[in-house]
Design a protein around this motif. Sequence first.
Motif, PDB file in Angstrom:
ATOM      1  N   GLY A  57       0.978  -1.390   0.384  1.00  0.00           N
ATOM      2  CA  GLY A  57       0.266  -0.181  -0.162  1.00  0.00           C
ATOM      3  C   GLY A  57       1.075   1.535  -0.329  1.00  0.00           C
ATOM      4  N   GLU A  58       0.486   2.663  -0.246  1.00  0.00           N
ATOM      5  CA  GLU A  58       1.324   3.792  -0.103  1.00  0.00           C
ATOM      6  C   GLU A  58       1.598   3.925   1.675  1.00  0.00           C
ATOM      7  N   PHE A  59       2.815   4.591   1.289  1.00  0.00           N
ATOM      8  CA  PHE A  59       3.173   5.314   3.078  1.00  0.00           C
ATOM      9  C   PHE A  59       1.595   6.340   3.231  1.00  0.00           C
ATOM     10  N   PRO A  82       6.886   8.928   6.453  1.00  0.00           N
ATOM     11  CA  PRO A  82       7.151   7.079   5.261  1.00  0.00           C
ATOM     12  C   PRO A  82       7.937   6.588   6.775  1.00  0.00           C
ATOM     13  N   THR A  83       8.177   6.092   7.833  1.00  0.00           N
ATOM     14  CA  THR A  83       8.365   4.325   8.375  1.00  0.00           C
ATOM     15  C   THR A  83       9.390   3.333   7.567  1.00  0.00           C
ATOM     16  N   PRO A 124       7.856  -1.473   1.891  1.00  0.00           N
ATOM     17  CA  PRO A 124       7.343   0.477   1.596  1.00  0.00           C
ATOM     18  C   PRO A 124       6.435   1.012   0.882  1.00  0.00           C
ATOM     19  N   GLY A 125       6.314   2.181   0.933  1.00  0.00           N
ATOM     20  CA  GLY A 125       5.464   2.491   0.054  1.00  0.00           C
ATOM     21  C   GLY A 125       5.156   2.287  -1.434  1.00  0.00           C
ATOM     22  N   GLN A 132      13.813   1.830  -5.940  1.00  0.00           N
ATOM     23  CA  GLN A 132      14.521   1.028  -5.299  1.00  0.00           C
ATOM     24  C   GLN A 132      13.957   0.110  -4.755  1.00  0.00           C
ATOM     25  N   HIS A 133      13.021   0.799  -3.930  1.00  0.00           N
ATOM     26  CA  HIS A 133      12.299   0.104  -2.826  1.00  0.00           C
ATOM     27  C   HIS A 133      10.487  -0.317  -3.633  1.00  0.00           C
TER      28      HIS A 133
END
Length: 577
Positions: A57-59, A82-83, A124-125, A132-133
Amino acid sequence: MKQILESSREALLVDERKLLRSLSRSLSDAGASKQDLATLEQSVDQLDQLFLLVVVGEFNSGKSTVINALLGHRVLPDGVTPTTERIHRLGFGDPVSRKIGSSGIEEIEAPVEILKELTIVDTPGTNALDRQHEAITTEFVPQADLILFVTSADRPFTESERQFIEDIRTWGKKLVFVINKIDILSSASEVEEVKNFVAKSADRILEHEPPIFAVTARQALVAKTDAGPHQTSEGTEGFDALEEYLVQTLDDDERLRLKLANPLGVGLRLCDTYVEATQSRLDLVGDDISALDDVEGQLEHYRDDMKREFRFRLSDVDTILHDFERRGLEFFDETLRLARALDLLNKDKTQSDFQRKVIGDAPQQIEQKVQEIIDWMITSELRQWQSITTVLDKRRQIHQERIVGEIGTFDYDRDQLLNTVGRAARSSIDGFDHESEAGRMAESVRAAVAGTALVEVSALGLGALVTALATTQLADFTGLLAAGTLAVVGLLILPARRRQAKRELTTKIQKLRQDLMHTLTEQFDRELDRSLHRITEAISPYTRFVRSERRKLGECHDKLELDRDGLQSLSARIQQL
């Protein structure tokens, strides 16, 4: 897998491994990328690992909070920024530990009972600033047995989420949608409106409506972690429904079904991808085959047209020889008569008159006509080269416009061959030395005529050789005249000698015509075959490559379709579990 696999269902696993091994070989034969082969291998490896739940999902949609609420512990950091900067893999372990693996994935172990039954992955989101994430997440999705897609109630089903689902839908994964943060909505009707919007949006992409749950993960997490006498479970109904669904979904039977279905979904996607790619290549190669068939047709027409045109041009030589014969007959009618009896006694004069009046410039005319034929052959071959080059240039252009994916080194090999053959064709055209080629061909014709005349070529031109050939064929007509000089006064003998001389002249010129025509025709056929062989040899690497690729791609396509049929059949059996 062995912990949840009944012996009666072990055959499914055996069949699946066999099919996936076959598919791996087929994909390798089809030139599948290393990444795709690795993806298939990883999905097969997942059969021997715990059930894998991937959360995407989105951050700032609350993914980490949803996971913490499911675990009942604050294992992952959560917040408004964004954690999740990297992929987190959560498994069972005591005490809590964290380490970064070689692939950059953070491995987290925690003493949470549910982690004994499944592995959870936090990503990541989908709209992460670090692309890259996103790439890592997209590559990780094929390993998932179940995907939990978290979207936020304040911006449900954003464009980045839509695109992400569009990208992963062909993997055949089971998706469960979670609409988080519904506490920011003012009424139940607004919650229902958002759920309907998400349902319709998902249905358009997935072509079915997935399970959808509206939750407030933060309240559920607080209720689980900070519950005391003053805390209640108010506002956690939606999350309770999600947990109940996951418990029911993740029972032993469903985990087995999803676990077995996961590699099949990956395999079917790769099958579809490479079946389409091989079919595209087969279509392209089919067009190449058609182009080569057209070239072969052109060369056949070229041969036929050249032979037909040669016969027409050779008739000019034949006309010269007919005129030669006509002048010879007229010469005998004029010379072998009583009024010219004294002239006949002069052998040198008779021979000189014959050379001048009968042979004349016929050899030079024949030489000119032959040279015209040579020039015509060279020009025709050059035009044929240009035609072949045009075909190759068109194929190269069409190929570049129709590249779809990669199948082994097909694109590279084909393009290289087209360039190589095209350069060879253009080089043949650019380096086509008309004078040199004409000289070579004329020399070849002279050698052939000399062989017929049984004289050395030396520095003689074709005209001189034809003169020698004619003189050889007609040399004894003067002997005939010399034999008749003693009886020249005989009124009956001279006409008989004239008739004999004319008959022999006709016979010998006919032999001269036959020898010369046969020699020129034989030489022409040899040169035409040589021309066609040069063209055929020039394009033969491309021809062999195309025909070989059609066979190879056809076999790959058939094997992939057979594998796909097997996967679909096994998938149907698994769905019946």
